[in-house]
Design an enzyme around this catalytic site. Structure first.
Site, PDB file in Angstrom:
ATOM      1  N   ARG A 155       0.809  -1.227   0.000  1.00 15.53           N
ATOM      2  CA  ARG A 155       0.000   0.000   0.000  1.00 15.53           C
ATOM      3  C   ARG A 155       0.846   1.283   0.000  1.00 15.53           C
ATOM      4  O   ARG A 155       0.306   2.371  -0.068  1.00 15.53           O
ATOM      5  CB  ARG A 155      -0.963  -0.018   1.190  1.00 15.53           C
ATOM      6  CG  ARG A 155      -2.102  -1.003   0.966  1.00 15.53           C
ATOM      7  CD  ARG A 155      -3.182  -0.845   1.999  1.00 15.53           C
ATOM      8  NE  ARG A 155      -2.774  -1.375   3.286  1.00 15.53           N
ATOM      9  CZ  ARG A 155      -3.247  -0.935   4.447  1.00 15.53           C
ATOM     10  NH1 ARG A 155      -4.105   0.075   4.477  1.00 15.53           N
ATOM     11  NH2 ARG A 155      -2.833  -1.481   5.568  1.00 15.53           N
ATOM     12  N   TYR A 206       8.815  -4.272  15.382  1.00 19.02           N
ATOM     13  CA  TYR A 206       8.402  -4.238  13.984  1.00 19.02           C
ATOM     14  C   TYR A 206       9.141  -3.132  13.245  1.00 19.02           C
ATOM     15  O   TYR A 206       9.208  -1.992  13.721  1.00 19.02           O
ATOM     16  CB  TYR A 206       6.878  -4.037  13.900  1.00 19.02           C
ATOM     17  CG  TYR A 206       6.168  -5.213  14.527  1.00 19.02           C
ATOM     18  CD1 TYR A 206       5.761  -6.293  13.753  1.00 19.02           C
ATOM     19  CD2 TYR A 206       5.991  -5.284  15.912  1.00 19.02           C
ATOM     20  CE1 TYR A 206       5.175  -7.414  14.334  1.00 19.02           C
ATOM     21  CE2 TYR A 206       5.406  -6.392  16.503  1.00 19.02           C
ATOM     22  CZ  TYR A 206       5.006  -7.461  15.715  1.00 19.02           C
ATOM     23  OH  TYR A 206       4.454  -8.569  16.276  1.00 19.02           O
ATOM     24  N   TYR A 254      38.100  27.066 -11.332  1.00 18.37           N
ATOM     25  CA  TYR A 254      38.125  25.768 -12.010  1.00 18.37           C
ATOM     26  C   TYR A 254      38.546  25.967 -13.456  1.00 18.37           C
ATOM     27  O   TYR A 254      37.941  26.765 -14.178  1.00 18.37           O
ATOM     28  CB  TYR A 254      36.717  25.179 -11.925  1.00 18.37           C
ATOM     29  CG  TYR A 254      36.563  23.790 -12.466  1.00 18.37           C
ATOM     30  CD1 TYR A 254      37.418  22.770 -12.069  1.00 18.37           C
ATOM     31  CD2 TYR A 254      35.536  23.482 -13.350  1.00 18.37           C
ATOM     32  CE1 TYR A 254      37.263  21.491 -12.561  1.00 18.37           C
ATOM     33  CE2 TYR A 254      35.362  22.205 -13.839  1.00 18.37           C
ATOM     34  CZ  TYR A 254      36.224  21.205 -13.449  1.00 18.37           C
ATOM     35  OH  TYR A 254      36.064  19.935 -13.925  1.00 18.37           O
ATOM     36  N   ARG A 265      40.656  46.687 -17.692  1.00 16.40           N
ATOM     37  CA  ARG A 265      39.432  46.737 -18.495  1.00 16.40           C
ATOM     38  C   ARG A 265      39.716  47.678 -19.647  1.00 16.40           C
ATOM     39  O   ARG A 265      40.614  48.518 -19.559  1.00 16.40           O
ATOM     40  CB  ARG A 265      38.246  47.203 -17.649  1.00 16.40           C
ATOM     41  CG  ARG A 265      38.422  48.591 -17.079  1.00 16.40           C
ATOM     42  CD  ARG A 265      37.316  48.931 -16.086  1.00 16.40           C
ATOM     43  NE  ARG A 265      37.465  50.281 -15.606  1.00 16.40           N
ATOM     44  CZ  ARG A 265      37.125  50.691 -14.387  1.00 16.40           C
ATOM     45  NH1 ARG A 265      36.634  49.836 -13.491  1.00 16.40           N
ATOM     46  NH2 ARG A 265      37.263  51.937 -14.038  1.00 16.40           N
TER      47      ARG A 265
HETATM   48  C1  UD1 Z   1      -0.294  -8.062  13.608  1.00 13.17           C
HETATM   49  C2  UD1 Z   1      -0.855  -8.855  14.790  1.00 13.17           C
HETATM   50  C3  UD1 Z   1      -2.079  -8.124  15.343  1.00 13.17           C
HETATM   51  C4  UD1 Z   1      -1.677  -6.721  15.780  1.00 13.17           C
HETATM   52  C5  UD1 Z   1      -1.031  -5.985  14.608  1.00 13.17           C
HETATM   53  C6  UD1 Z   1      -0.453  -4.682  15.081  1.00 13.17           C
HETATM   54  C7  UD1 Z   1      -0.472 -11.218  14.303  1.00 13.17           C
HETATM   55  C8  UD1 Z   1      -1.039 -12.467  13.808  1.00 13.17           C
HETATM   56  N1  UD1 Z   1      -1.254 -10.159  14.318  1.00 13.17           N
HETATM   57  O1  UD1 Z   1      -1.290  -8.053  12.601  1.00 13.17           O
HETATM   58  O2  UD1 Z   1      -2.616  -8.820  16.448  1.00 13.17           O
HETATM   59  O3  UD1 Z   1      -2.811  -6.010  16.231  1.00 13.17           O
HETATM   60  O4  UD1 Z   1       0.074  -6.758  14.055  1.00 13.17           O
HETATM   61  O5  UD1 Z   1      -0.052  -3.920  13.981  1.00 13.17           O
HETATM   62  O6  UD1 Z   1       0.696 -11.175  14.688  1.00 13.17           O
HETATM   63  N2  UD1 Z   1       5.752  -9.622   8.881  1.00 13.17           N
HETATM   64  C9  UD1 Z   1       6.814 -10.354   8.440  1.00 13.17           C
HETATM   65  N3  UD1 Z   1       6.614 -11.568   7.893  1.00 13.17           N
HETATM   66  C10 UD1 Z   1       5.373 -12.101   7.777  1.00 13.17           C
HETATM   67  C11 UD1 Z   1       4.281 -11.351   8.245  1.00 13.17           C
HETATM   68  C12 UD1 Z   1       4.502 -10.124   8.806  1.00 13.17           C
HETATM   69  O7  UD1 Z   1       7.972  -9.893   8.519  1.00 13.17           O
HETATM   70  O8  UD1 Z   1       5.263 -13.215   7.285  1.00 13.17           O
HETATM   71  C13 UD1 Z   1       5.983  -8.310   9.458  1.00 13.17           C
HETATM   72  C14 UD1 Z   1       5.413  -7.221   8.565  1.00 13.17           C
HETATM   73  O9  UD1 Z   1       6.402  -6.714   7.704  1.00 13.17           O
HETATM   74  C15 UD1 Z   1       4.976  -6.172   9.553  1.00 13.17           C
HETATM   75  C16 UD1 Z   1       4.661  -6.964  10.816  1.00 13.17           C
HETATM   76  O10 UD1 Z   1       5.302  -8.203  10.670  1.00 13.17           O
HETATM   77  O11 UD1 Z   1       6.004  -5.292   9.865  1.00 13.17           O
HETATM   78  C17 UD1 Z   1       3.192  -7.133  11.065  1.00 13.17           C
HETATM   79  O12 UD1 Z   1       2.640  -7.840   9.999  1.00 13.17           O
HETATM   80  P1  UD1 Z   1       1.180  -7.554   9.490  1.00 13.17           P
HETATM   81  O13 UD1 Z   1       0.879  -8.438   8.374  1.00 13.17           O
HETATM   82  O14 UD1 Z   1       1.015  -6.085   9.258  1.00 13.17           O
HETATM   83  O15 UD1 Z   1       0.341  -7.988  10.753  1.00 13.17           O
HETATM   84  P2  UD1 Z   1      -1.106  -7.551  11.091  1.00 13.17           P
HETATM   85  O16 UD1 Z   1      -2.018  -8.324  10.255  1.00 13.17           O
HETATM   86  O17 UD1 Z   1      -1.208  -6.110  11.050  1.00 13.17           O
END
Ligand code: UD1
Ligand code: CA
Length: 452
Positions: free
Chosen positions: A15, A100, A381, A434
């Site tokens: 996004r 994160y 230069y 000049r």
């Molecule tokens: C997650 C939490 C949710 C919380 C929210 C807060 C879980 C299942 N859910 O949901 O409870 O309220 O964060 O923002 O944990 N990422 C990876 N690899 C993956 C998946 C995610 O590195 O396979 C990283 C993403 O880059 C991101 C973070 O983890 O930085 C969160 O992932 P995202 O998919 O946004 O989780 P949410 O669905 O928002």
């Protein structure tokens, strides 16, 4: 307390509509991930692991830090799967903290309470609009589970206490709990939040810490969210400065992208940007719409509107601008005046010297009390190499002079306006180069030819 920290940063950030990996987008001039790393470092982790996936090589290249270990998650199968990629890289430190890469504003102070207690600690927040977040489900006040919005019942969706995602997990249980997690949910993902149930089943305490300021846990998914966090960050910085006695014309029109150090009685007008390391000493006044990067401005100096300073040192009681450009290596001593459309690069300007209008001064050594007239250019230069111009003390350079470097003008010498100086000028002499003026009386101007 010894800990591991795992930063999840594998997500694509669809996004954001950008080719740049999400965690490399900048807030206050610094990648989101760098903000998180800086917070993490304050907690002195034994191991600091970043899990990357999308744009992994770009992320690794941008974050050149010896203390960071990278784990690779080839396919994004959920937050538990992401943490699993880091497990083998952790130390035996009792606690592993999960952060994160796209949540940049968490303060170390807010994380410390998670680390001071045994068991599984979850950082939660109360949100008036909990849409999109995992909900904290409690019974008799005890956390029972975290339910993702897509899996939640209508009643559960009304819960306003949410999972920020940040949690501290007992390391000794982590690997075992992760292998037990199954992707049995609406999204078919491995949810890290499922470890709540496993902790309870194993008789491990599950507790929460409520974050006081929800901004600290907000993530970046869109450019709009990035802009909101940027504004929040900047207003916070502005308020810190106001608190210390700095006068800001408008805390909402002020940006710091680095470190800004201010003395007493400093005034900053609207629209200024401070990058890198900037120091404003006592009594400095910065006019509107100035950009200052990596500079030191001495006491009681005034930088007027629309000036751009990069890598410059300016002494005390100077006047710079409006519309001045100081480039790296511009070194102005005290009481120097530099005016509109003057560019100075890699030059030392002695005390009390002036260049008030339309000049280029590059690779020069200018003495004290030198007056540089409008339109003076150092021709530094030759197309291949840079050469030096030396103007000794009390020199007067008439307007529209070209100083063809390498060239030296000795003490007290005067250069007549409109001169092209190619040879050394001796002390206290007048140099003039000049064409002599010719005046032709009764001159008739050419007439425009008729075009029919
Ligand atoms: C997650 C939490 C949710 C919380 C929210 C807060 C879980 C299942 N859910 O949901 O409870 O309220 O964060 O923002 O944990 N990422 C990876 N690899 C993956 C998946 C995610 O590195 O396979 C990283 C993403 O880059 C991101 C973070 O983890 O930085 C969160 O992932 P995202 O998919 O946004 O989780 P949410 O669905 O928002
Ligand atoms: Ca998210």
């Amino acid at each position: 307390m010894s800990i591991n920290i795992v930063i999840l940063a594998a997500g694509q950030g669809k996004r954001m509509h950008s080719n740049l990996p999400k965690v490399l987008h900048k807030l206050a001039g610094v990648p989101l991930l760098t903000h998180v790393l800086n917070t993490a470092r304050e907690l002195n982790p034994e191991k600091l692991v970043v899990v990357c996936g999308h744009g992994a090589s770009e992320v690794k290249q941008s974050i050149l830090a010896k203390d960071v270990i990278f784990a690779y998650q080839a396919e994004q199968k959920g937050t538990a799967h992401a943490v699993q990629q880091a497990v083998d890289l952790l130390s035996l430190a009792p606690t592993t903290l999960i952060l994160y890469g796209d949540v940049p504003l968490t303060r170390p102070e807010s994380l410390v309470p998670l680390l001071n207690q045994p068991g599984l600690q979850i950082l939660t927040a109360q949100l008036s609009d909990p849409t999109g977040y995992g909900r904290i489900v409690r019974e008799n006040n005890q956390i029972q589970s975290i339910v993702e919005e897509k899996d939640a019942s209508l009643t559960q969706r009304k819960i306003t206490e949410v999972n920020t995602g940040i949690m501290a997990i007992p390391t000794k249980h982590l690997a075992r709990w992760l292998t037990r997690i199954q992707p049995q949910n609406q999204q078919g993902e491995y949810y890290l939040t499922d470890i709540v149930g496993m902790a309870l089943a194993d008789g491990v305490a599950v507790n929460s810490v409520n974050v006081a300021d929800h901004w600290e846990t907000l993530g970046v998914n869109t450019k709009a969210q990035l802009a909101q966090l940027e504004r929040y960050f900047q207003v916070t910085k502005a308020n810190e400065l106001l608190e210390k006695g700095v006068t800001l014309a408008d805390p909402h029109r002020f940006d710091v992208r680095g470190q800004l150090k201010c003395g007493k009685e400093v005034t900053i007008d609207v629209g200024c940007i401070f990058e890198g390391e900037v120091e404003l000493c006592d009594g400095v006044v910065i006019g509107p719409y100035c950009v200052l990067k990596d500079c030191v401005i001495g006491e009681n100096t005034k930088i007027e509107a629309f000036s751009s300073l990069d890598g410059a040192r300016v002494g005390t009681h100077c006047k710079v601008g409006p519309y001045t450009r100081l480039r790296p290596g511009a070194n102005l001593m005290d009481q120097v005046h530099v005016g509109n459309f003057v560019e100075i690069k890699a030059s030392h300007i002695g005390q009390g010297s002036k260049a008030n209008h339309l000049s280029y001064i590059g690779d020069s050594e200018v003495g004290e009390r030198v007056n540089i007239g409008a339109g003076t250019i150092t021709c530094n230069y030759d197309g291949a190499n840079k050469h030096k111009t030396i103007l000794e003390d009390d020199v007067f350079i008439g307007s529209d002079t070209q100083l063809v470097a390498p060239v030296t003008v000795r003490k007290g010498a005067t250069i007549a306006a409109g001169s092209t100086i190619t040879k050394e000028v001796s002390a206290n002499s007048l140099a003039i180069s000049r064409v002599t003026q010719k005046t032709i009386a009764g001159w008739t101007r050419p007439k425009k030819k008729r075009n029919d």
